[in-house]
Design a protein around this motif. Structure first.
Motif, PDB file in Angstrom:
ATOM      1  N   LYS A 250     -31.681 -41.519  35.994  1.00 52.22           N
ATOM      2  CA  LYS A 250     -31.885 -42.261  34.744  1.00 52.22           C
ATOM      3  C   LYS A 250     -32.965 -41.515  33.962  1.00 52.22           C
ATOM      4  CE  LYS A 250     -32.724 -46.713  35.319  1.00 52.22           C
ATOM      5  NZ  LYS A 250     -33.484 -47.996  35.472  1.00 52.22           N
ATOM      6  N   VAL A 251     -32.658 -41.126  32.743  1.00 47.38           N
ATOM      7  CA  VAL A 251     -33.594 -40.366  31.907  1.00 47.38           C
ATOM      8  C   VAL A 251     -34.623 -41.305  31.288  1.00 47.38           C
ATOM      9  CG1 VAL A 251     -33.752 -39.054  29.735  1.00 47.38           C
ATOM     10  CG2 VAL A 251     -32.030 -38.459  31.443  1.00 47.38           C
ATOM     11  N   LEU A 252     -35.900 -40.867  31.298  1.00 44.73           N
ATOM     12  CA  LEU A 252     -36.988 -41.713  30.795  1.00 44.73           C
ATOM     13  C   LEU A 252     -37.687 -41.131  29.572  1.00 44.73           C
ATOM     14  CD1 LEU A 252     -38.543 -42.489  34.290  1.00 44.73           C
ATOM     15  CD2 LEU A 252     -36.921 -43.901  32.999  1.00 44.73           C
ATOM     16  N   GLY A 253     -37.655 -39.815  29.431  1.00 46.13           N
ATOM     17  CA  GLY A 253     -38.340 -39.187  28.305  1.00 46.13           C
ATOM     18  C   GLY A 253     -38.320 -37.679  28.468  1.00 46.13           C
ATOM     19  N   THR A 254     -39.061 -36.986  27.599  1.00 44.12           N
ATOM     20  CA  THR A 254     -39.099 -35.522  27.700  1.00 44.12           C
ATOM     21  C   THR A 254     -40.392 -34.974  27.121  1.00 44.12           C
ATOM     22  OG1 THR A 254     -37.834 -33.490  27.300  1.00 44.12           O
ATOM     23  CG2 THR A 254     -37.915 -35.081  25.496  1.00 44.12           C
ATOM     24  N   LEU A 255     -40.749 -33.801  27.635  1.00 45.48           N
ATOM     25  CA  LEU A 255     -41.901 -33.037  27.173  1.00 45.48           C
ATOM     26  C   LEU A 255     -41.355 -31.737  26.581  1.00 45.48           C
ATOM     27  CD1 LEU A 255     -45.091 -32.858  27.339  1.00 45.48           C
ATOM     28  CD2 LEU A 255     -44.752 -31.657  29.518  1.00 45.48           C
ATOM     29  N   ALA A 256     -41.936 -31.289  25.457  1.00 47.94           N
ATOM     30  CA  ALA A 256     -41.454 -30.055  24.819  1.00 47.94           C
ATOM     31  C   ALA A 256     -42.436 -28.924  25.114  1.00 47.94           C
ATOM     32  CB  ALA A 256     -41.299 -30.253  23.315  1.00 47.94           C
ATOM     33  N   LEU A 257     -42.141 -28.165  26.163  1.00 48.63           N
ATOM     34  CA  LEU A 257     -42.957 -27.006  26.512  1.00 48.63           C
ATOM     35  C   LEU A 257     -42.554 -25.829  25.632  1.00 48.63           C
ATOM     36  CD1 LEU A 257     -44.962 -25.701  28.608  1.00 48.63           C
ATOM     37  CD2 LEU A 257     -42.947 -25.114  29.952  1.00 48.63           C
ATOM     38  N   ILE A 258     -43.535 -25.092  25.149  1.00 48.09           N
ATOM     39  CA  ILE A 258     -43.273 -23.832  24.448  1.00 48.09           C
ATOM     40  C   ILE A 258     -43.696 -22.720  25.401  1.00 48.09           C
ATOM     41  CG2 ILE A 258     -43.669 -22.464  22.362  1.00 48.09           C
ATOM     42  CD1 ILE A 258     -42.341 -25.200  21.859  1.00 48.09           C
TER      43      ILE A 258
ATOM     44  N   GLU B 271     -42.966 -44.996  28.923  1.00 48.30           N
ATOM     45  CA  GLU B 271     -44.174 -45.807  29.090  1.00 48.30           C
ATOM     46  C   GLU B 271     -44.211 -46.503  30.448  1.00 48.30           C
ATOM     47  OE1 GLU B 271     -46.923 -45.808  27.313  1.00 48.30           O
ATOM     48  OE2 GLU B 271     -45.933 -44.235  26.171  1.00 48.30           O
ATOM     49  N   ASP B 272     -43.027 -46.707  31.051  1.00 44.85           N
ATOM     50  CA  ASP B 272     -42.998 -47.311  32.387  1.00 44.85           C
ATOM     51  C   ASP B 272     -43.610 -46.372  33.431  1.00 44.85           C
ATOM     52  OD1 ASP B 272     -41.775 -49.651  31.458  1.00 44.85           O
ATOM     53  OD2 ASP B 272     -39.781 -48.740  31.600  1.00 44.85           O
ATOM     54  N   VAL B 273     -43.486 -45.075  33.216  1.00 42.21           N
ATOM     55  CA  VAL B 273     -44.122 -44.116  34.133  1.00 42.21           C
ATOM     56  C   VAL B 273     -45.637 -44.241  34.024  1.00 42.21           C
ATOM     57  CG1 VAL B 273     -44.267 -41.701  34.844  1.00 42.21           C
ATOM     58  CG2 VAL B 273     -42.166 -42.537  33.764  1.00 42.21           C
ATOM     59  N   ARG B 274     -46.124 -44.348  32.799  1.00 42.84           N
ATOM     60  CA  ARG B 274     -47.567 -44.521  32.591  1.00 42.84           C
ATOM     61  C   ARG B 274     -48.071 -45.807  33.248  1.00 42.84           C
ATOM     62  NH1 ARG B 274     -49.563 -41.191  28.949  1.00 42.84           N
ATOM     63  NH2 ARG B 274     -47.686 -41.085  27.674  1.00 42.84           N
ATOM     64  N   LYS B 275     -47.222 -46.838  33.213  1.00 39.41           N
ATOM     65  CA  LYS B 275     -47.608 -48.154  33.743  1.00 39.41           C
ATOM     66  C   LYS B 275     -47.604 -48.176  35.277  1.00 39.41           C
ATOM     67  CE  LYS B 275     -45.993 -52.977  33.536  1.00 39.41           C
ATOM     68  NZ  LYS B 275     -44.938 -53.860  32.969  1.00 39.41           N
ATOM     69  N   PHE B 276     -46.539 -47.649  35.877  1.00 37.42           N
ATOM     70  CA  PHE B 276     -46.373 -47.792  37.326  1.00 37.42           C
ATOM     71  C   PHE B 276     -46.857 -46.584  38.132  1.00 37.42           C
ATOM     72  CE2 PHE B 276     -42.978 -50.635  35.647  1.00 37.42           C
ATOM     73  CZ  PHE B 276     -43.454 -51.820  36.186  1.00 37.42           C
ATOM     74  N   LYS B 277     -47.005 -45.447  37.479  1.00 38.24           N
ATOM     75  CA  LYS B 277     -47.512 -44.252  38.163  1.00 38.24           C
ATOM     76  C   LYS B 277     -48.647 -43.660  37.326  1.00 38.24           C
ATOM     77  CE  LYS B 277     -43.083 -42.951  40.348  1.00 38.24           C
ATOM     78  NZ  LYS B 277     -43.329 -42.986  41.787  1.00 38.24           N
TER      79      LYS B 277
ATOM     80  N   ASN C  76     -48.190 -31.927  20.342  1.00 39.15           N
ATOM     81  CA  ASN C  76     -49.529 -32.023  20.955  1.00 39.15           C
ATOM     82  C   ASN C  76     -49.468 -32.464  22.416  1.00 39.15           C
ATOM     83  OD1 ASN C  76     -51.007 -31.306  18.591  1.00 39.15           O
ATOM     84  ND2 ASN C  76     -50.587 -33.353  17.778  1.00 39.15           N
ATOM     85  N   GLY C  77     -48.402 -32.106  23.096  1.00 41.49           N
ATOM     86  CA  GLY C  77     -48.297 -32.449  24.509  1.00 41.49           C
ATOM     87  C   GLY C  77     -47.923 -33.889  24.779  1.00 41.49           C
ATOM     88  N   GLU C  78     -47.493 -34.614  23.740  1.00 45.63           N
ATOM     89  CA  GLU C  78     -47.070 -36.006  23.918  1.00 45.63           C
ATOM     90  C   GLU C  78     -45.609 -36.048  24.385  1.00 45.63           C
ATOM     91  OE1 GLU C  78     -48.919 -38.847  23.602  1.00 45.63           O
ATOM     92  OE2 GLU C  78     -50.591 -37.430  23.444  1.00 45.63           O
ATOM     93  N   PHE C  79     -45.311 -37.018  25.231  1.00 46.15           N
ATOM     94  CA  PHE C  79     -43.940 -37.209  25.697  1.00 46.15           C
ATOM     95  C   PHE C  79     -43.134 -37.965  24.645  1.00 46.15           C
ATOM     96  CE2 PHE C  79     -46.246 -36.374  29.522  1.00 46.15           C
ATOM     97  CZ  PHE C  79     -45.348 -35.761  30.364  1.00 46.15           C
ATOM     98  N   LYS C  80     -41.881 -37.560  24.474  1.00 50.61           N
ATOM     99  CA  LYS C  80     -40.963 -38.290  23.608  1.00 50.61           C
ATOM    100  C   LYS C  80     -40.167 -39.273  24.470  1.00 50.61           C
ATOM    101  CE  LYS C  80     -41.019 -37.274  19.805  1.00 50.61           C
ATOM    102  NZ  LYS C  80     -41.982 -37.675  18.763  1.00 50.61           N
ATOM    103  N   ASP C  81     -39.649 -40.318  23.853  1.00 50.82           N
ATOM    104  CA  ASP C  81     -39.050 -41.412  24.621  1.00 50.82           C
ATOM    105  C   ASP C  81     -37.624 -41.116  25.093  1.00 50.82           C
ATOM    106  OD1 ASP C  81     -37.384 -41.806  22.429  1.00 50.82           O
ATOM    107  OD2 ASP C  81     -38.338 -43.681  21.804  1.00 50.82           O
ATOM    108  N   ARG C  82     -37.058 -42.106  25.751  1.00 50.60           N
ATOM    109  CA  ARG C  82     -35.738 -41.976  26.377  1.00 50.60           C
ATOM    110  C   ARG C  82     -34.640 -41.612  25.375  1.00 50.60           C
ATOM    111  NH1 ARG C  82     -31.449 -45.667  27.747  1.00 50.60           N
ATOM    112  NH2 ARG C  82     -30.477 -45.059  29.729  1.00 50.60           N
TER     113      ARG C  82
END
Length: 290
Positions: A141-149, A175-181, A209-215
């Motif tokens: 189940k996909v939760l979000g993504t980070l854009a690495l350059i 945000e559930d990852v931030r909450k539970f882990k 700026n290293g922020e995660f984008k949502d599902r």
């Protein structure tokens, strides 16, 4: 649920070692091209090919430029590549792998990052509690993504959880990852920022700026890379050195017979005893956090 079998060729921890794939019917397939992107399209559940189990260091990856795209270890300057332990991390901190039937096209400049793709299937990190096996195919189940350059290329890192994880129902967005882990997302950014520093390279950069984008954002990115892959295997796009040999795609000019696929696998050396992993792989790198 579709099942897959891996067949080892060559001796583990050598340049010759490769993992080839068979489907549930015993037919040789490419994990890049023949395993479907979706395990369940109605629920946006994706297949994930596990290249690197959590806590391990060998940089295994789908060999995009070889027929049938076996999993093999990356090589730099003639030597097998291992990711350093950058304190406080031990090897990879998730099960790491790729979503099949996706391709980050180098010629496509991403509207968000301004950079072309990295010429590989899209990367994915499974944050579930199970340590997977190399070559395993899991449903996530996909939760979000980070854009690495990464050295001027867009290299998406999708965050997901194995749907068989006991806590999977609790995770529906980033945000559930931030909450539970707590701390896991911050550690993920830290890992990707610094993992090449021990090799003498600068820290990696990120879009947003290293922020995660949502599902929703992540799923749209995955779908676009699936479209680029589709153009690749139907020869609408020139993939350069990418090998599109497959055994199941009806509309691809690169589809080969089982006999031809078997000949590719049997030409590789038989599996033998594993070589020792170099002792320096267990060293810690104590870099300064920026």
């Amino acid at each position: 649920m579709a099942s897959y079998i891996v067949e080892e060729r060559g001796c583990p921890n050598t340049l010759e070692y490769k993992l080839y794939y068979k489907n549930g019917k015993g037919q040789y397939i490419s994990p890049f091209h023949d395993i479907p992107i979706y395990a369940d399209p109605n629920k946006n559940v994706f297949n994930m090919v596990v290249e690197v189990p959590r806590w391990t260091n060998a940089k295994m990856e789908i060999a995009t430029k070889e027929p049938l795209n076996p999993i093999k270890q990356d090589v730099k300057k003639g030597k097998l590549r291992y990711v350093a332990n950058v304190f406080p991390h031990k090897g990879y901190i998730w099960n790491y792998g790729a979503i099949p039937q996706t391709w980050e096209e180098p010629a496509h400049k991403d509207e968000h990052t301004g950079c072309g793709g990295d010429n590989d299937p899209i990367d994915i990190c499974d944050i579930g509690s199970k340590v997977c096996s190399r070559g395993e195919v899991i449903q996530v189940k996909v939760l979000g993504t980070l854009a690495l350059i990464d050295e001027g290329e867009t290299d998406w890192k999708v965050i997901a959880i194995n749907i068989e994880d006991p806590e999977a129902a609790n995770y529906n967005n980033i945000e559930d990852v931030r909450k539970f882990k707590p701390g896991y997302l911050e550690s993920t950014v830290d890992w990707f920022r610094r993992y090449k520093v021990p090799d003498g390279k600068p820290e990696n950069q990120f879009a947003f700026n290293g922020e995660f984008k949502d599902r929703v954002f992540a799923i749209n990115v995955i779908k676009s890379t699936h479209d680029y892959w589709r153009n690749l295997v139907t020869k609408k796009t020139d993939g350069g050195g990418i090998d599109c040999t497959n055994t199941t795609l009806k509309d691809s000019p690169f589809t080969c017979s089982q006999a031809a696929a078997e000949a590719i696998v049997k030409a590789a050396p038989a599996c033998g005893a594993a070589n020792q992993i170099p002792t320096e792989v267990d060293k810690w790198f104590y870099g300064q956090k920026q």
